[in-house]
Design a protein around this motif. Structure first.
Motif, PDB file in Angstrom:
ATOM      1  N   ARG A  64       0.842  -1.196   0.000  1.00  0.00           N
ATOM      2  CA  ARG A  64       0.000   0.000   0.000  1.00  0.00           C
ATOM      3  C   ARG A  64       0.881   1.252   0.000  1.00  0.00           C
ATOM      4  O   ARG A  64       0.552   2.263  -0.623  1.00  0.00           O
ATOM      5  CB  ARG A  64      -0.926  -0.006   1.201  1.00  0.00           C
ATOM      6  CG  ARG A  64      -1.919  -1.156   1.176  1.00  0.00           C
ATOM      7  CD  ARG A  64      -2.990  -1.024   2.235  1.00  0.00           C
ATOM      8  NE  ARG A  64      -3.935  -2.118   2.141  1.00  0.00           N
ATOM      9  CZ  ARG A  64      -4.941  -2.169   1.275  1.00  0.00           C
ATOM     10  NH1 ARG A  64      -5.123  -1.155   0.448  1.00  0.00           N
ATOM     11  NH2 ARG A  64      -5.754  -3.200   1.233  1.00  0.00           N
ATOM     12  N   SER A 119       2.730   1.490  -3.505  1.00  0.00           N
ATOM     13  CA  SER A 119       1.882   1.867  -4.628  1.00  0.00           C
ATOM     14  C   SER A 119       1.451   3.326  -4.569  1.00  0.00           C
ATOM     15  O   SER A 119       0.733   3.798  -5.449  1.00  0.00           O
ATOM     16  CB  SER A 119       0.628   0.974  -4.665  1.00  0.00           C
ATOM     17  OG  SER A 119      -0.137   1.142  -3.489  1.00  0.00           O
ATOM     18  N   ALA A 120       1.901   4.041  -3.526  1.00  0.00           N
ATOM     19  CA  ALA A 120       1.478   5.434  -3.360  1.00  0.00           C
ATOM     20  C   ALA A 120       1.910   6.306  -4.527  1.00  0.00           C
ATOM     21  O   ALA A 120       1.220   7.257  -4.899  1.00  0.00           O
ATOM     22  CB  ALA A 120       2.034   5.996  -2.047  1.00  0.00           C
ATOM     23  N   ASP A 121       3.071   5.983  -5.128  1.00  0.00           N
ATOM     24  CA  ASP A 121       3.532   6.764  -6.278  1.00  0.00           C
ATOM     25  C   ASP A 121       3.147   6.099  -7.592  1.00  0.00           C
ATOM     26  O   ASP A 121       3.714   6.390  -8.637  1.00  0.00           O
ATOM     27  CB  ASP A 121       5.047   6.965  -6.210  1.00  0.00           C
ATOM     28  CG  ASP A 121       5.811   5.641  -6.153  1.00  0.00           C
ATOM     29  OD1 ASP A 121       5.158   4.580  -6.201  1.00  0.00           O
ATOM     30  OD2 ASP A 121       7.052   5.668  -6.055  1.00  0.00           O
ATOM     31  N   ARG A 122       2.144   5.211  -7.519  1.00  0.00           N
ATOM     32  CA  ARG A 122       1.574   4.541  -8.702  1.00  0.00           C
ATOM     33  C   ARG A 122       2.598   3.685  -9.437  1.00  0.00           C
ATOM     34  O   ARG A 122       2.532   3.503 -10.655  1.00  0.00           O
ATOM     35  CB  ARG A 122       0.950   5.570  -9.653  1.00  0.00           C
ATOM     36  CG  ARG A 122      -0.181   6.345  -9.001  1.00  0.00           C
ATOM     37  CD  ARG A 122      -0.944   7.185 -10.002  1.00  0.00           C
ATOM     38  NE  ARG A 122      -2.046   7.870  -9.345  1.00  0.00           N
ATOM     39  CZ  ARG A 122      -2.926   8.655  -9.978  1.00  0.00           C
ATOM     40  NH1 ARG A 122      -2.801   8.846 -11.286  1.00  0.00           N
ATOM     41  NH2 ARG A 122      -3.892   9.244  -9.311  1.00  0.00           N
ATOM     42  N   ARG A 123       3.547   3.160  -8.694  1.00  0.00           N
ATOM     43  CA  ARG A 123       4.481   2.210  -9.299  1.00  0.00           C
ATOM     44  C   ARG A 123       3.754   0.927  -9.682  1.00  0.00           C
ATOM     45  O   ARG A 123       2.842   0.491  -8.978  1.00  0.00           O
ATOM     46  CB  ARG A 123       5.606   1.884  -8.318  1.00  0.00           C
ATOM     47  CG  ARG A 123       6.853   2.694  -8.531  1.00  0.00           C
ATOM     48  CD  ARG A 123       7.996   2.188  -7.700  1.00  0.00           C
ATOM     49  NE  ARG A 123       7.866   2.543  -6.293  1.00  0.00           N
ATOM     50  CZ  ARG A 123       8.869   2.450  -5.430  1.00  0.00           C
ATOM     51  NH1 ARG A 123      10.049   2.024  -5.835  1.00  0.00           N
ATOM     52  NH2 ARG A 123       8.691   2.791  -4.172  1.00  0.00           N
ATOM     53  N   ARG A 124       4.220   0.309 -10.728  1.00  0.00           N
ATOM     54  CA  ARG A 124       3.672  -0.983 -11.136  1.00  0.00           C
ATOM     55  C   ARG A 124       4.238  -2.053 -10.212  1.00  0.00           C
ATOM     56  O   ARG A 124       5.448  -2.181 -10.062  1.00  0.00           O
ATOM     57  CB  ARG A 124       4.063  -1.268 -12.582  1.00  0.00           C
ATOM     58  CG  ARG A 124       3.355  -2.476 -13.184  1.00  0.00           C
ATOM     59  CD  ARG A 124       3.774  -2.610 -14.638  1.00  0.00           C
ATOM     60  NE  ARG A 124       3.123  -3.721 -15.298  1.00  0.00           N
ATOM     61  CZ  ARG A 124       3.385  -4.096 -16.543  1.00  0.00           C
ATOM     62  NH1 ARG A 124       4.281  -3.410 -17.256  1.00  0.00           N
ATOM     63  NH2 ARG A 124       2.764  -5.122 -17.092  1.00  0.00           N
ATOM     64  N   GLY A 179      -2.283  -5.205  -2.412  1.00  0.00           N
ATOM     65  CA  GLY A 179      -1.873  -4.039  -3.178  1.00  0.00           C
ATOM     66  C   GLY A 179      -1.010  -4.381  -4.373  1.00  0.00           C
ATOM     67  O   GLY A 179      -0.494  -3.493  -5.051  1.00  0.00           O
ATOM     68  N   THR A 198      -0.524  -5.177  -8.039  1.00  0.00           N
ATOM     69  CA  THR A 198      -1.384  -4.811  -9.165  1.00  0.00           C
ATOM     70  C   THR A 198      -1.502  -5.898 -10.212  1.00  0.00           C
ATOM     71  O   THR A 198      -2.485  -5.939 -10.957  1.00  0.00           O
ATOM     72  CB  THR A 198      -0.860  -3.527  -9.837  1.00  0.00           C
ATOM     73  OG1 THR A 198       0.530  -3.696 -10.178  1.00  0.00           O
ATOM     74  CG2 THR A 198      -0.990  -2.343  -8.887  1.00  0.00           C
TER      75      THR A 198
END
Length: 497
Positions: free
Chosen positions: A298, A301-306, A328, A330
């Motif tokens: 979580r 993934s805050a910086d929208r990393r894959r 979390g 993806t």
């Protein structure tokens, strides 16, 4: 003759309890009484059936303890049998304790022969069975003073938060009552089935203070290596390193030594690291939990990393296809997707397993251009019984565990090629999921290596480190906010910060 049979039955039971439970003195009276009761009441045929059943269970308990380092409970069997069946008979036979087999077989054969000569007793002799029966009842009553039967009812342990109550009640019962009575209590109260509803408890961060925190990296590769025992990092056979690539990383990496206890399904390894909660040894939490608020992913993934996960077994194994998105992650690429993309699995277990060489090469091929997180679970070192499918002829033939060491080399080679494909500055975080099944130190390594950089730290002397504690260290490494506090039903904080 009857006395000899009773002593042999009780002696076998006492030895198994000593080897698996670490004690036997408290079982002398109940074991002798139980054996005497069987001899007095059972005819030759029924007694022979008991000898076979006791021998098979003894072999199972000893093999279970040798592999996992703990005795089995009925809850373990209820929640773990499906995983054992999935890997197939050849792999299951690989876990049989051959040392136990060497003395159990002659013992059971001798008992089998003696039981065939035992006479049937009439009422005048059988009435003496009241004596051992009273002894058994007395032993049971005494055990209730040590652990009340109320412990087995779910309302008394599902919502308990102190660690004393986190173990399955059947596991605590074993040291007071032995196997048969404890299994019967788990069965009669339903504890073997309801224990899965117990919430895992958070672990503390004590002990991680001295571990350095190197600068952050936008590229993260998390690799859980099957059966990577601590001893493999330096293991040599005839002057040759077993895992030369991993060994070469040691002077440049943060190297930690963790407790290597394997719990049911070994899912405790990634579950504890990612969530900072102690996994039960009687249930795979991924099968039942529907929320993971403490998950490291979580934060990542805050910086929208894959965030991608790779494993060469079917997606629904241990319910990972459902659990990983809740963590979390993806995208989870398991056996079905790997086959669709052209990878050929080994013809083992129930659906096949993708080799580490193919899996890691596939993951390297799918490295994104920008920041990423890849989580990879290796499998080769779970397959020493299929070593011919991985490398033929095998290596290290001078060692008694050459098959396992050969699988370790194949994994090491695959790791070498994968790390070579990583961009400079990429951070490799690698750990063993549990101690090895063969020659083992009982511990596993945890390595943090940054490609092209050197951040050496020998943390092998730090005490009390576990995979669960590594969750707190990774929180610091990833600069994540502290995990949320857990609260008990009465509103009191369980893990105050």
């Amino acid at each position: 003759l009857s006395l000899s049979i009773a002593l042999l039955l009780a002696g076998q039971s006492l030895l198994v309890q000593s080897l698996t439970l670490g004690q036997w003195t408290g079982f002398i009276i109940p074991d002798l009484a139980g054996a005497a009761l069987l001899v007095l009441l059972c005819g030759p045929r029924l007694l022979r059936v008991w000898v076979v059943l006791q021998g098979l269970f003894s072999l199972f308990a000893l093999s279970y303890h040798t592999s996992l380092g703990m005795p089995p409970t009925l809850a373990d069997l209820v929640n773990g049998t499906s995983y054992a069946i999935d890997i197939g008979l050849p792999s299951l036979l690989h876990y049989v304790d051959t040392a136990a087999l060497s003395w159990l077989v002659p013992c059971c054969l001798l008992l089998f022969l003696l039981c065939g000569k035992k006479p049937r007793y009439g009422f005048r002799v059988r009435r003496w069975s009241l004596v051992p029966l009273v002894a058994l009842v007395a032993a049971f009553v005494l055990s209730v003073g040590k652990q009340p039967l109320s412990d087995f009812f779910p309302e008394n342990y599902i919502h308990r938060t102190d660690k004393k109550y986190f173990a399955a009640p059947g596991r605590r019962s074993l040291k007071y009552r032995g196997y048969l009575t404890s299994f019967s209590l788990e069965l009669g109260t339903g504890a073997a089935w309801t224990f899965r509803h117990l919430q895992p408890t958070p672990c503390s961060a004590d002990g991680i203070e001295a571990i350095p925190v190197p600068p952050a990296s936008p590229y993260l590769s998390l690799i859980q290596v099957e059966s990577l025992d601590w001893g493999l990092l330096d293991r040599e056979v005839e002057g040759e390193q077993v895992m030369p690539f991993l060994h070469s990383l040691l002077p440049h990496a943060i190297v930690l030594r963790l407790d290597g206890t394997k719990k049911l399904g070994s899912a405790n390894s990634d579950f504890e690291i990612f969530n900072g909660q102690e996994a039960s040894s009687s249930v795979v939490h991924y099968e039942f939990l529907t929320s993971y608020p403490r998950s490291l992913f979580r934060c990542l993934s805050a910086d929208r990393r894959r965030i991608m996960a790779f494993c060469g077994v079917p997606a629904d194994y241990m319910n990972l296809a459902a659990a990983y998105p809740l963590l979390g992650i993806t995208e989870y690429r398991a056996l079905e997707r790997l086959k669709a993309d052209g990878l050929s699995p080994l013809p083992v277990w129930w659906a096949g397993v993708v080799r580490d060489e193919d899996l890691l090469a596939y993951a390297a091929k799918h490295l994104p251009e920008g920041p990423f997180v890849q989580f990879i679970i290796t499998m080769n070192m779970h397959l020493p019984e299929h070593v011919a499918l991985l490398k033929d002829p095998p290596l290290f033939t001078g060692a008694p565990d050459s098959a396992f060491l050969t699988t370790a080399r194949t994994t090491d080679d695959a790791l070498r090629d994968y790390v070579a494909a990583l961009p400079d500055g990429a951070r490799l975080i690698l750990w063993g999921d549990h101690r090895s099944y063969g020659r083992s130190t009982g511990d596993v390594p945890f390595l943090i290596y940054t490609k092209g950089q050197s951040h050496p730290f020998d943390g092998s002397g730090l005490d009390g480190l576990t995979r669960c504690k590594m969750h707190h260290y990774l929180h610091k490494l990833f600069a994540c906010p502290a995990p949320p506090e857990e609260t008990a039903p009465d509103g009191q904080a369980v893990c105050p910060r």
